[in-house]
Motif scaffolding. Sequence first.
Motif, PDB file in Angstrom:
ATOM      1  N   PHE A 182       0.835  -1.209   0.000  1.00 23.40           N
ATOM      2  CA  PHE A 182       0.000   0.000   0.000  1.00 23.40           C
ATOM      3  C   PHE A 182       0.868   1.255   0.000  1.00 23.40           C
ATOM      4  O   PHE A 182       0.644   2.189  -0.781  1.00 23.40           O
ATOM      5  CB  PHE A 182      -0.929   0.005   1.215  1.00 23.40           C
ATOM      6  CG  PHE A 182      -1.738   1.262   1.368  1.00 23.40           C
ATOM      7  CD1 PHE A 182      -2.981   1.379   0.764  1.00 23.40           C
ATOM      8  CD2 PHE A 182      -1.253   2.335   2.112  1.00 23.40           C
ATOM      9  CE1 PHE A 182      -3.737   2.552   0.894  1.00 23.40           C
ATOM     10  CE2 PHE A 182      -2.000   3.505   2.234  1.00 23.40           C
ATOM     11  CZ  PHE A 182      -3.241   3.612   1.630  1.00 23.40           C
ATOM     12  N   ASN A 183       1.869   1.275   0.875  1.00 20.73           N
ATOM     13  CA  ASN A 183       2.723   2.457   0.983  1.00 20.73           C
ATOM     14  C   ASN A 183       3.495   2.710  -0.300  1.00 20.73           C
ATOM     15  O   ASN A 183       3.667   3.861  -0.716  1.00 20.73           O
ATOM     16  CB  ASN A 183       3.704   2.292   2.153  1.00 20.73           C
ATOM     17  CG  ASN A 183       3.000   2.345   3.499  1.00 20.73           C
ATOM     18  OD1 ASN A 183       1.907   2.900   3.618  1.00 20.73           O
ATOM     19  ND2 ASN A 183       3.613   1.755   4.516  1.00 20.73           N
ATOM     20  N   LEU A 184       3.960   1.649  -0.945  1.00 27.65           N
ATOM     21  CA  LEU A 184       4.706   1.831  -2.195  1.00 27.65           C
ATOM     22  C   LEU A 184       3.810   2.393  -3.283  1.00 27.65           C
ATOM     23  O   LEU A 184       4.193   3.330  -4.001  1.00 27.65           O
ATOM     24  CB  LEU A 184       5.331   0.507  -2.638  1.00 27.65           C
ATOM     25  CG  LEU A 184       6.228   0.595  -3.884  1.00 27.65           C
ATOM     26  CD1 LEU A 184       7.424  -0.347  -3.762  1.00 27.65           C
ATOM     27  CD2 LEU A 184       5.469   0.282  -5.172  1.00 27.65           C
ATOM     28  N   LEU A 193       2.227   6.937  -6.687  1.00 25.49           N
ATOM     29  CA  LEU A 193       1.199   7.793  -7.256  1.00 25.49           C
ATOM     30  C   LEU A 193       1.413   9.263  -6.892  1.00 25.49           C
ATOM     31  O   LEU A 193       1.319  10.148  -7.742  1.00 25.49           O
ATOM     32  CB  LEU A 193      -0.184   7.334  -6.779  1.00 25.49           C
ATOM     33  CG  LEU A 193      -0.689   6.002  -7.339  1.00 25.49           C
ATOM     34  CD1 LEU A 193      -1.958   5.567  -6.614  1.00 25.49           C
ATOM     35  CD2 LEU A 193      -0.955   6.109  -8.831  1.00 25.49           C
ATOM     36  N   GLN A 194       1.702   9.516  -5.632  1.00 27.44           N
ATOM     37  CA  GLN A 194       1.810  10.892  -5.156  1.00 27.44           C
ATOM     38  C   GLN A 194       3.085  11.583  -5.623  1.00 27.44           C
ATOM     39  O   GLN A 194       3.065  12.763  -5.977  1.00 27.44           O
ATOM     40  CB  GLN A 194       1.757  10.912  -3.612  1.00 27.44           C
ATOM     41  CG  GLN A 194       0.392  10.609  -3.031  1.00 27.44           C
ATOM     42  CD  GLN A 194      -0.559  11.795  -3.132  1.00 27.44           C
ATOM     43  OE1 GLN A 194      -0.232  12.825  -3.702  1.00 27.44           O
ATOM     44  NE2 GLN A 194      -1.764  11.650  -2.586  1.00 27.44           N
ATOM     45  N   VAL A 217      -9.515  16.790  -9.626  1.00 29.75           N
ATOM     46  CA  VAL A 217      -8.720  16.956  -8.408  1.00 29.75           C
ATOM     47  C   VAL A 217      -7.923  15.667  -8.224  1.00 29.75           C
ATOM     48  O   VAL A 217      -8.466  14.630  -7.804  1.00 29.75           O
ATOM     49  CB  VAL A 217      -9.622  17.234  -7.186  1.00 29.75           C
ATOM     50  CG1 VAL A 217      -8.767  17.420  -5.938  1.00 29.75           C
ATOM     51  CG2 VAL A 217     -10.489  18.460  -7.432  1.00 29.75           C
ATOM     52  N   VAL A 218      -6.646  15.702  -8.551  1.00 28.54           N
ATOM     53  CA  VAL A 218      -5.845  14.481  -8.637  1.00 28.54           C
ATOM     54  C   VAL A 218      -5.740  13.775  -7.288  1.00 28.54           C
ATOM     55  O   VAL A 218      -5.819  12.546  -7.217  1.00 28.54           O
ATOM     56  CB  VAL A 218      -4.438  14.795  -9.197  1.00 28.54           C
ATOM     57  CG1 VAL A 218      -3.572  13.542  -9.192  1.00 28.54           C
ATOM     58  CG2 VAL A 218      -4.550  15.346 -10.609  1.00 28.54           C
ATOM     59  N   LEU A 264      10.347   4.506  -8.200  1.00 31.47           N
ATOM     60  CA  LEU A 264       9.227   3.620  -7.901  1.00 31.47           C
ATOM     61  C   LEU A 264       8.504   3.172  -9.162  1.00 31.47           C
ATOM     62  O   LEU A 264       7.994   2.051  -9.232  1.00 31.47           O
ATOM     63  CB  LEU A 264       8.267   4.304  -6.936  1.00 31.47           C
ATOM     64  CG  LEU A 264       8.878   4.650  -5.574  1.00 31.47           C
ATOM     65  CD1 LEU A 264       7.868   5.351  -4.679  1.00 31.47           C
ATOM     66  CD2 LEU A 264       9.429   3.405  -4.880  1.00 31.47           C
ATOM     67  N   LEU A 265       8.450   4.034 -10.168  1.00 28.15           N
ATOM     68  CA  LEU A 265       7.899   3.610 -11.456  1.00 28.15           C
ATOM     69  C   LEU A 265       8.716   2.469 -12.036  1.00 28.15           C
ATOM     70  O   LEU A 265       8.180   1.538 -12.650  1.00 28.15           O
ATOM     71  CB  LEU A 265       7.874   4.785 -12.427  1.00 28.15           C
ATOM     72  CG  LEU A 265       6.774   5.832 -12.212  1.00 28.15           C
ATOM     73  CD1 LEU A 265       7.105   7.125 -12.936  1.00 28.15           C
ATOM     74  CD2 LEU A 265       5.426   5.289 -12.675  1.00 28.15           C
TER      75      LEU A 265
END
Length: 487
Positions: free
Chosen positions: A321-323, A328-329, A343-344, A395-396
């Motif tokens: 979840f954290n990854l 994303l953020q 609103v992203v 991370l991508l």
Amino acid sequence: MQQLNKQTLSALPASVAHNVSSTTAQIGIVHLGPGAFHRAHQAVFTDNAMEFGGNWGICAVSMRSTGVRDELAEQDNLYTLAVIDENPSYQVISAIKEVLVLGEQRQQVMSRLTAATTHIVSLTITEKGYCLDGQGLLDSSNSDVQHDLANPTEPRSAIGLLAAALKIRWQRGIEQLTIISCDNLADNGAKLGKAVMAFAKQTDSELATWISTNVCFPNTMVDSITPASNDELRARVAQAIHLQDNWPIQREAFTQWVIEDHFSGPRPAWDRVGVTFTQDVSGYEKAKLRLLNGSHSTLAYLGLRCGKETVNEAISHPSLFNLIKKMLQEEVKVSFTPPPELVVDNYIDAILKRYANQHIRHLLSQIAWDGSQKLPFRLLGSIQDNLAQGNSIALLSVGVAAWLHFLVNAAKTNFKIVDPLADKLISEAAYCSGNLADDVQRLLAIRQVFPESLANNQTFVNALTDAYLSLSELDATNIEQVIDGLL
């Protein structure tokens, strides 16, 4: 137990929603392809919109199958939508007024398509139904297209059917028709319009000109998970609505419909029931591809390596979840410019909530299909844009590295992957020797996936190699140790 139909509607309990306004509405929409997604998506938006007025009842047209027509007829075309969430809800939908089968009711279908009261034609016919070639243009060699050009009054393709109906409307001076593609196809409206006009041009150039100036084909984006109906759903629905519904449908709570604000006639009050009208559908498509689909693929390949089976199981692990959230953020969000209406941060929160829905059983193995076709759009585009902007891609790159491990593991275990490049991918993966840097270089040389400019970018090569090395030790026993080390 009584069966759901018009006569038994009064027996519905107060907890079951039903828009009375839609029950008496006349037909104003013809929809081609009345599968479960349409009945859970566009038909529901339309049903709700009729609370604000208008005759927007739907004539649903099946191109070939008689199943939906025969199934719904015994219920006066009524059915129940079950929204599957922590707090499930139920709504009886009455927007569909009739279901016709083109092969058996051609005259009635044409009458509906050419009626002056029909202002919207919509489609969910899958990408194959558009008869397009690899360039996204009308495939004149398609057998259905050839049949329809030779038999223009008895078309069997959606393209031929639309052209035939538009010719009659042109000849009779009946305008104000908008044709809306609702299939998951980039630039779907533009491609549909070009295909219809290309077909018309081969029969009558003046017709093609009339279509180009009088008929709008807005682009759209649709999104909502719609699991198949089953006996368990029928039992739950019967208990909830106190009636027997043999053909209920279900979907997740999240639902999205974005339509280009480009119409050639009146439309339902869709904007008052959650539909977004915009001038930038492509911006929403990019947001979906990168934020939703990109994280979906990353979660799938990582989750499978961790021994997880479903999206809910994978996202429920705190490290995964954290990854995903951090990716994303910090990396996906900054890779593109969203449309002003989106609103992203709210969209990201909605994605994570959807993944956590334990009532939707979405298999990681299915999401992992066709990686060679998906990753260039879902992950590599974000990586290329971030490289150009000097943003992080660490991370991508984890998602791409997880896919490479997926291929190598499949080659080692003789697991048959679902991918149009399966033979090529497995052949290359089978040569991976365990020298991690060499393995990455070999797989990066697959030009059908990795363009040369990206494969030779040293920043990307280094990030991918580091991620591949870290994931080489990942399994179900050390998820926290490995994943947390990547954060």
